[in-house]
Design an enzyme around this catalytic site. Structure first.
Site, mmCIF file in Angstrom:
data_model
loop_
_atom_site.group_PDB
_atom_site.id
_atom_site.type_symbol
_atom_site.label_atom_id
_atom_site.label_comp_id
_atom_site.label_asym_id
_atom_site.label_seq_id
_atom_site.Cartn_x
_atom_site.Cartn_y
_atom_site.Cartn_z
ATOM 1 N N SER A 20 6.407 95.958 189.883
ATOM 2 C CA SER A 20 5.661 97.211 189.906
ATOM 3 C C SER A 20 4.224 96.944 190.335
ATOM 4 C CB SER A 20 5.684 97.835 188.506
ATOM 5 O OG SER A 20 5.195 99.148 188.530
ATOM 6 N N PRO A 21 3.623 97.856 191.110
ATOM 7 C CA PRO A 21 2.225 97.647 191.508
ATOM 8 C C PRO A 21 1.305 97.597 190.301
ATOM 9 C CG PRO A 21 2.984 99.853 192.107
ATOM 10 C CD PRO A 21 4.186 99.096 191.666
ATOM 11 N N GLN A 97 1.614 99.780 197.970
ATOM 12 C CA GLN A 97 1.358 101.104 197.421
ATOM 13 C C GLN A 97 0.030 101.616 197.967
ATOM 14 O OE1 GLN A 97 -0.069 102.022 193.312
ATOM 15 N NE2 GLN A 97 1.983 102.887 193.030
ATOM 16 N N TYR A 180 -4.200 110.242 189.636
ATOM 17 C CA TYR A 180 -4.957 109.982 190.850
ATOM 18 C C TYR A 180 -4.836 111.180 191.793
ATOM 19 C CZ TYR A 180 -5.259 105.416 188.709
ATOM 20 O OH TYR A 180 -5.493 104.399 187.818
ATOM 21 N N ARG A 228 5.605 107.293 194.099
ATOM 22 C CA ARG A 228 5.526 107.193 192.631
ATOM 23 C C ARG A 228 5.027 108.511 192.067
ATOM 24 N NH1 ARG A 228 3.543 102.281 188.813
ATOM 25 N NH2 ARG A 228 5.765 101.851 189.064
ATOM 26 N N ARG A 322 4.480 94.439 182.927
ATOM 27 C CA ARG A 322 3.980 93.448 181.979
ATOM 28 C C ARG A 322 4.954 92.281 181.774
ATOM 29 N NH1 ARG A 322 1.906 98.319 180.398
ATOM 30 N NH2 ARG A 322 -0.315 98.372 179.852
#
Length: 353
Positions: A20-21, A97, A180, A228, A322
């Site tokens: 994942s970014p 991304q 965002y 996303r 993570r």
């Protein structure tokens, strides 16, 4: 199933595990460096099928922090390409991304001020957004983008997609989640516009869909495009999964191949009931009701859990964050737990057992 290949358009992932970014806040003037090479390259060595680079700004004012990666200038291409070449040489697919932080831009890195807004004297810059509503009390209010501004941002996304192709990326993701810029247009909590870009769903989704269309027009037909999303704001009156399903259908109609399903991030006061796999149900609903491939992300940590997400039809791809920070070789360990026979790097064969 976790180690089954996945073919999307002309690209085949060797397994269903994606990095994942994850922002590293370690770039200089948007440029990738040795940290990115080692950080991302080690996840490819560790066996991930897809390695997605962190949120990469399509214009300088779209960075979250001064340490964000950028792709708004041709000089950013070769430093990114260096890492792309290494990742692809390990058998992984490199993805990027593209992002614009909107009203959440111009903040300090988490390890250099805890994400506090940066004023101009400390290297910050003016921020833009859908409406003049700050992210949190005390934050600067963004300047609402006017029609020429919207056109410039959409063009910046398309130009960035062209540079991504020059750098050798074979998958592209647009960031329309986590509060965002594109998410700010989608949510009625951050979009109070009274023009053609505010109000009902058709208007709030207009700009994000214009960006997607601009990118798909320049991104090669043979290469996959992801988006996303935040499936819900976790706030009354905000963006919710019902609208997100509709948005996913509209994305698919524009040529988006996979919806990467996250949640939250729009407002700091949201109460998120985080727990193992807590967003996978959103991924499953969007997959089922919108008829599009989805990716699941969020506290997926074990091989058995990731396998269940795929076998139960909750998603087609598992994106991990993570867990892969803690262990870059998680895919190799997961293969052993699940009894899958996967190739190891020849340099590491003596450790395979």
């Amino acid at each position: 199933m976790l180690f089954d290949p996945l073919t999307i358009r002309g690209v085949t992932l060797r397994n269903r595990i994606a990095v994942s970014p994850m922002c590293q806040y370690s770039a200089e003037e948007g440029q990738a460096n040795d940290w990115h090479l080692v950080h991302l390259g080690s996840r490819a060595v560790g066996g991930a099928g897809l390695v997605v680079f962190e949120a990469t700004a399509v214009e300088a004012r779209g960075r979250i922090s001064p340490g964000d990666l950028g792709i708004w200038d041709d000089r950013h291409v070769e430093p990114l390409a260096r890492t792309v070449r290494f990742i692809e040489a390990q058998g992984s697919v490199a993805g990027l991304q593209l992002a614009h932080a909107g009203r959440k831009a111009s903040v300090a890195a988490p390890f250099d001020g805890g994400g506090a807004p940066l004023d101009l004297e400390r290297g910050g810059w003016p921020v833009v957004g859908a409406s003049a509503i700050p992210f949190a009390p005390g934050d600067p209010a963004p300047e609402p983008l006017d029609q020429p501004g919207l056109h410039r941002v959409a063009r910046a996304f398309a130009d960035a997609a062209g540079r991504a192709r020059e750098a050798g990326f074979r998958a592209l993701e647009l960031h329309a989640a986590h509060g965002y810029l594109l998410h700010e247009f989608l949510s009625p909590l951050s979009n109070r516009r009274e023009d053609a870009y505010g109000g009902p769903y058709e208007n709030r989704s207009r700009f994000p869909l214009e960006v997607v269309a601009a990118v798909r027009a320049v991104w090669p037909e043979r290469l996959p495009l992801f988006v996303r999303v935040s499936a819900t704001d976790w706030m009354a009156g905000g963006w919710e999964v019902k609208e997100c399903v509709r948005f996913a259908r509209d994305l698919a109609a524009l040529g988006v191949d996979l919806v990467d399903v996250s949640s939250g991030g729009l407002v700091p006061t949201a109460k998120v009931p985080a727990g193992p796999g807590y967003q996978a149900t959103f991924s499953e609903r969007i997959r089922r009701e919108a008829g599009v491939l989805t990716g699941a992300v969020g506290m997926i940590t074990s091989a058995e859990q990731a396998e269940h997400v795929l076998r139960s039809g909750q998603a087609d791809l598992v994106l991990m964050a993570r867990a892969l920070l803690r262990d870059p070789y998680w895919p190799l360990r997961a293969a052993k737990r699940l009894g899958a026979d996967v190739p190891w790097p020849k340099q590491y064969l003596r450790a395979k057992g």
